[in-house]
Design a protein around this motif. Sequence first.
Motif, mmCIF file in Angstrom:
data_model
loop_
_atom_site.group_PDB
_atom_site.id
_atom_site.type_symbol
_atom_site.label_atom_id
_atom_site.label_comp_id
_atom_site.label_asym_id
_atom_site.label_seq_id
_atom_site.Cartn_x
_atom_site.Cartn_y
_atom_site.Cartn_z
ATOM 1 N N VAL A 92 20.986 37.404 -18.929
ATOM 2 C CA VAL A 92 22.201 38.000 -19.476
ATOM 3 C C VAL A 92 23.326 37.944 -18.454
ATOM 4 N N LEU A 120 19.081 38.279 -24.446
ATOM 5 C CA LEU A 120 20.015 37.179 -24.684
ATOM 6 C C LEU A 120 20.301 37.003 -26.177
ATOM 7 N N ALA A 177 22.765 39.476 -27.021
ATOM 8 C CA ALA A 177 24.057 39.157 -26.407
ATOM 9 C C ALA A 177 24.780 38.024 -27.126
#
Length: 516
Positions: A136, A171, A174
């Motif tokens: 991230v 991720l 995100a």
Amino acid sequence: MASTFIGAYPTTILTLPADKFATKMQHRPITVLASSRAVLSGKITAATIVISLVSGKITSIFHSVLSPTDFPAGTPYFDHSPHLILPGLVDAHVHLNEPGRTEWEGFWTGTRAAAFGGVTTVIDMPLNAIPPTTTVIGLEEKVAAARGQCWVDVGFYGGIVPGNAGELKALVRAGVKGFKGFLIDSGVKEFPAVSSTDIELAMAELAFEPTTLLFHAEMIPPISDLVADGVKCSLRPLVPVGSPNEYNTFLASRPTSFEISAISEILSLAPLAPELPLHIVHLSAVEAIPLIRKAQASGVKITAETCFHYLSLAAESIRDGDTRHKCCPPIRSRLNQDGLWDELLREEDSVIRTVVSDHSPCTPNLKLLPPSIAGGSSHSIQEGEGDFFAAWGGVSSVGLGLSILWTEGEKRGVTAEDVVRWCCLNTAKQVGLDHQKGDLRVGLDGDVAIFDDQATFEVGSDTMLFRNKCSPYQGKTLKGVVRETWVRGQKVFERDEGFGSRECPVGKLLLDPRKK
């Protein structure tokens, strides 16, 4: 006059007379694009497309070319007849390399090159930037580098590497659009190849996530079960079949068995996460197609893409030392190319669903080009120049793909509808953006390419807008010119005027988490 409205979200404008439609739109800022030929829902038809300048979305579509007088006075109206109105292309495989290797490429130059070719969305690969998008924090650094630099919309893939399985779900949240891993050396030390164990861990983490697991599918066939996962690199042959400057020497070092072996390995692991979509990037070997077709028939969720260079360049035509053609998997024979086209043109059940650029640039010096080859350095010949094994592997072509595909496809009966299916509809679906991109429908982003399918141009430094003007297409004549590119109702590029006086790019970063 009543005009027919089409789209996924019917509204009260369905049969409004034009004068009443104009009244309804009086206080809503819009742009109107029209042509006698547009690809709508997979078919060519006359169309007038209305795009909101507030939302950037298509608000209505008519199956005819309306007059400017059908809209409020002062409405921006553009009739592009007889040119084609296409959905903006979604290039789902691009290496933009920023931060860390911005001398190779960057968001500013890479997205301008994309806009030149009617590409309105690019999906950036997780490697060749430093840091790679394997955490991230790495994604956040890439996003920070991209802000304010993108001329088209940009999404991001994450990467799978040894030891990062614990980062994958974060991720997804995100906003990454998928995950890519290598089964062979990637060429950069910060993105190592994965073992079967690494893939198992990734599949366990992602089994029920809204994402796709992508693979660079090459691996050296195992000598025995004991060394299968330990052999990752394909080095210069101990006994090469010829000079390292000869393309056939390099081609022989990356045989089709590499792709077959890797795909077989991936398919053997697929039952661990039966609901997780799998995808083979840059498929080049036709011999691997039956494996994928058989897996699909048994219920495995796997697809494949190929690239513009595999469909247009052939080993027989590559000159000694012309390392602009080096990529992995390699460009293969004309017979192999014919097989890729045959598969792609199987409209109903093709294993190959998408066509992408895999734009993977570098600085010209890393290509080790001899001075005699266009785009090479001007210094005197040095040891290693023209060496296909020592040169960086990657083809630069972002923004040229539509014209490459049109030029080659014309010989094979390819239609504009085919191009839209391969490069817009299916690529958007591959990255979970088909609710927003890839088609001209009401409710989707007003991303448009105006395409002159008859014009030609020669590829030169003024038509390669990527940072380093080093490409195997340099000097080639291509058919099909993008006259204009529109992103969410805003014109970002015009062939005659370039980017005009626009100083601020309008591209957005596509960070909303995938829904499917």
